[in-house]
Write an enzyme that holds these catalytic residues in place. Structure first.
Site, mmCIF file in Angstrom:
data_model
loop_
_atom_site.group_PDB
_atom_site.id
_atom_site.type_symbol
_atom_site.label_atom_id
_atom_site.label_comp_id
_atom_site.label_asym_id
_atom_site.label_seq_id
_atom_site.Cartn_x
_atom_site.Cartn_y
_atom_site.Cartn_z
ATOM 1 N N LYS A 102 -44.629 -48.280 -106.951
ATOM 2 C CA LYS A 102 -45.584 -48.830 -106.240
ATOM 3 C C LYS A 102 -46.908 -47.378 -106.711
ATOM 4 C CE LYS A 102 -46.203 -51.960 -103.543
ATOM 5 N NZ LYS A 102 -46.473 -53.557 -103.415
ATOM 6 N N ASP A 161 -51.971 -55.065 -105.249
ATOM 7 C CA ASP A 161 -51.391 -55.410 -103.786
ATOM 8 C C ASP A 161 -53.084 -55.736 -102.478
ATOM 9 O OD1 ASP A 161 -48.446 -54.932 -102.825
ATOM 10 O OD2 ASP A 161 -49.947 -54.290 -100.971
HETATM 11 N N1 GLU Z 1 -47.917 -56.138 -104.643
HETATM 12 C C1 GLU Z 1 -46.819 -57.181 -105.363
HETATM 13 C C2 GLU Z 1 -45.398 -57.149 -104.745
HETATM 14 O O1 GLU Z 1 -45.301 -56.845 -103.988
HETATM 15 C C3 GLU Z 1 -47.260 -57.598 -106.641
HETATM 16 C C4 GLU Z 1 -46.329 -56.607 -107.602
HETATM 17 C C5 GLU Z 1 -46.901 -56.904 -108.636
HETATM 18 O O2 GLU Z 1 -47.486 -57.486 -109.412
HETATM 19 O O3 GLU Z 1 -46.125 -55.888 -110.160
HETATM 20 O O4 GLU Z 1 -44.492 -57.517 -105.368
#
Ligand code: GLU
Length: 460
Positions: free
Chosen positions: A140, A180
């Site tokens: 992340k 996100d």
């Molecule tokens: N931000 C999204 C999540 O919390 C998607 C992450 C992604 O597609 O890599 O899962």
């Protein structure tokens, strides 16, 4: 439905002691990182029944290893605003766990971002990604940059500067960021352009959530919200309930909320409320989604404008009040810790039957307990909102093959994935003695996949 595990057997006592010991280490090593501690605590408590039954995971010290990010990168992001002033923000990427595949997870641009937020999100992502059954590890990132009120040019300059540092740590087989909160197709596009320029290569699979014209996947935009509703529908049906005819409250009005509303409406629900960070709207006749989309996706306006167009609706300042609207199903799709114990109690008193989490960790630990103890069907975020990252993995697959699937094909695969997550979470809950408790089930099912891969790959 069973509440969170009560320690009963001797094996559970041993497991409980072990988990508490490791949690003390986590608290000491990560002081003041309360969101991270919360995410760890939630998983740890769920794992007690697993460790009691399968002590092998305690032997390998998986718990101590899994809470330590493989890599945490922080960097400065200098940029010039439209007035010519030099600004600086802080950038982050946590590469948490690569047992199952390249690090995968979104980037969040929001003033609240700090290392605790990024680490809680990255930690959750490990288990969420494992649950999808796709070959992706957990990561992340993000920045405390606030995109609200910034011009397009400012956003472009900021994202370029962000990528100028991040590009050396990512790649299609290394780490694949996505969006996100505060990061959508526009920001991903600018970051992709900068990455391409710096690398001197068109590596489509380095980012997901791209626009359709250059490697994005159909149905990625809809995936988190649709996936949430598919998951909740499975849970409802298993309990003799349905979206059809239900009254639904959705918090948020970003990508996740909008497509959760769309699918819930398609399934025959009446969605009566949604929100943004300023306040919420209540439309007793059922929300007009076209208006919400126009305001939020096209005009980038505040949700309060809705009541100008639909005078039958009401606007209220503040965010927590949304949980006092009586509903059958609540779908928190805004942000972490938006439902506390008090809001959970209010939902229960008003007769809520199910809560499905579209956001990451929207319920506090106490709130989740209130829901479970009162027999509310509870779909935890890392299972219920996994559809977004699952379709990101499908985007990576399409990019590797240099082809693109139809909307229907991706949507069908998403549906299957959500079905499988529901099954594996339910089965784990049953196997480890907590039938119906999807929080315990999802955490155990996700953890087992990662832990088994870590054991097979040795101490690395
Ligand atoms: N931000 C999204 C999540 O919390 C998607 C992450 C992604 O597609 O890599 O899962």
């Amino acid at each position: 439905m069973n509440p969170t595990p009560q320690v009963i057997s001797n094996d559970e006592k041993v497991a409980n002691e072990y988990v508490n010991q490791v949690f003390e280490i986590v608290k000491n090593r990560n002081p003041y990182e309360f969101e991270f501690q919360q995410a760890v605590k939630e998983i740890f408590d769920s794992l007690i029944p697993l460790f009691a039954k399968d002590p092998i995971y305690m032997k390998h010290n998986i718990l101590e290893r899994i809470v330590e990010p493989e890599r945490l990168i922080t960097f400065s992001v200098p940029w010039v605003d439209d007035q010519g002033n030099v600004q600086v923000n802080r950038g982050f990427r946590v590469q948490f766990n690569s047992a199952l595949g390249p690090y995968k997870g979104g980037l969040r641009f929001h003033p609240s971002v700090n290392s605790s937020i990024i680490k809680f999100l990255g930690f959750e992502q490990i288990f969420k990604n494992a649950l999808t059954g796709q070959p992706i590890g957990g990561g992340k990132g993000g920045s405390d940059f606030n995109p609200k009120g910034k011009s397009d040019r400012e956003i472009m300059r900021f994202t370029q500067s962000f990528m100028t540092e991040l590009y050396r740590y990512i790649g299609p087989d290394v780490d694949v960021p996505a969006g996100d909160i505060g990061v959508g197709a526009k920001e991903i596009g600018y970051m992709f352009g900068q990455y391409k320029k710096l690398r001197g290569a068109f590596e489509a699979g380095v980012l997901t959530g791209k626009s359709i014209g250059f490697g994005g996947s159909l149905a990625r935009k809809e995936a988190t919200g649709y996936g949430l509703v598919y998951f909740v529908q499975e849970m409802l049906k298993d309990n003799g309930l349905d979206f059809e005819g239900a009254t639904v409250v959705v918090s948020g009005s970003g990508n996740v909320a909008i497509y959760a509303i769309e699918k819930a409406q398609q399934f025959g629900a009446k969605v009566v409320a949604c929100s943004d960070s300023n306040g919420y709207i209540y439309d007793p006749n059922g929300l007009n989604l076209d208006t919400v989309k126009q305001l939020k996706e096209v005009e980038e306006k505040r949700i309060r404008e809705y009541v100008e167009i639909h005078p039958g609706a009401e606007y209220y300042e503040g965010c927590t009040g949304i949980w006092s609207i009586p509903c059958d199903i609540a779908l928190p799709c805004a942000t972490q810790n938006e439902i506390d114990a008090e809001s959970a109690n209010t939902l229960v008193v008003n007769g809520v039957k199910a809560v499905g989490e579209g956001a990451n960790m929207p319920s506090t630990i106490e709130a989740a307990h209130v829901l479970l103890e009162n027999g509310v069907l509870y779909a935890p975020g890392k299972a219920a909102n996994a559809g977004g990252v699952a379709v990101s993995a499908l985007e990576m697959a399409q990019n590797s093959m240099r082809l693109s699937w139809t909307f229907e094909k991706v949507d069908q695969k998403l549906h299957e994935i959500m079905h499988n997550i529901y099954l594996s979470s339910t089965e784990a809950a049953n196997e480890y003695g907590h039938p119906g408790n999807l929080l315990v089930g999802a955490n155990i099912a996700g953890f087992k996949k990662v832990a088994q891969a870590m054991i097979s790959q040795g101490v690395v």
